[in-house]
Design a protein around this motif. Sequence first.
Motif, short mmCIF file in Angstrom:
data_model
loop_
_atom_site.label_atom_id
_atom_site.label_comp_id
_atom_site.label_asym_id
_atom_site.label_seq_id
_atom_site.Cartn_x
_atom_site.Cartn_y
_atom_site.Cartn_z
N ALA A 1 0.83 -1.20 0.00
CA ALA A 1 0.00 0.00 0.00
C ALA A 1 0.87 1.25 0.00
O ALA A 1 0.49 2.27 -0.59
CB ALA A 1 -0.93 -0.01 1.21
N ALA A 2 2.04 1.16 0.63
CA ALA A 2 2.94 2.31 0.66
C ALA A 2 3.37 2.71 -0.74
O ALA A 2 3.59 3.89 -1.03
CB ALA A 2 4.17 1.99 1.52
N TRP B 1 0.60 4.81 -2.22
CA TRP B 1 0.60 6.15 -1.62
C TRP B 1 1.76 6.99 -2.15
O TRP B 1 1.63 8.20 -2.35
CB TRP B 1 0.67 6.05 -0.10
N LEU C 1 0.75 8.15 -5.57
CA LEU C 1 -0.24 9.21 -5.42
C LEU C 1 0.42 10.53 -5.04
O LEU C 1 0.07 11.59 -5.57
CB LEU C 1 -1.28 8.82 -4.36
N ALA C 2 1.38 10.48 -4.11
CA ALA C 2 2.07 11.70 -3.69
C ALA C 2 2.88 12.29 -4.84
O ALA C 2 2.86 13.51 -5.06
CB ALA C 2 2.97 11.39 -2.49
#
Length: 207
Positions: A136-137, A140, A143-144
């Motif tokens: 999941a990291a 993220w 996304l960032a």
Amino acid sequence: MSWTDMTHAVLPQAVFLPLWVKLSWACVVSAVVLRLTYAWKPNVWPAAVVGVVMLLPRTDVLPGYLALAFQTPSLVLVAWALWCWADVLELREPVVATPRSVAWLGVLLGWALVVDTLNGWPAFFNPQLYALGFEAAGLWLVLALTAGTLLWVQVPRRWVCCAVVVLAVYALLRLPTGNVWDAVLDPFVWLALHVQLWRTWRTTRAV
């Protein structure tokens, strides 16, 4: 959980994979034909025929051969193919360039993944970048990076919508491999970004 622990990795449903291989490669190859024949009028039919032929029962082995040689297209490449079709069908000039900052981000990310694959990072700094894509990291982080790039650079609304759709499809279906890096980048996209930056550099130097 370590970055290399695949116990809880979310992979795409196996039932989707054969269909995705056929549809994605048919879409990409037909879009390539569409761009190569763009100067001809009308130019839709050759590309449409190629796409349909690749989906027919007796010829659907063609996407399988492409998958064996080149794996599965990224979601970004499929989005580019759909974008090409939309431009032609709506009688718009096709987009031929990626915003330079986005191109640089893709090129640098690709090189980071190459170094990671070759285990070329120093021993004190081993990010295990590709393995992070199953976590999941990794999503993220993408996304960032995407949000930061889109906020830093003014891009058309179409680019924002495309980024949102690509990440949403990955989050929901985990296509094509379950790894977020495979969803946003593949060798064809990476090489195309290199070519674009090289052409931009040549144009700037000529001026």
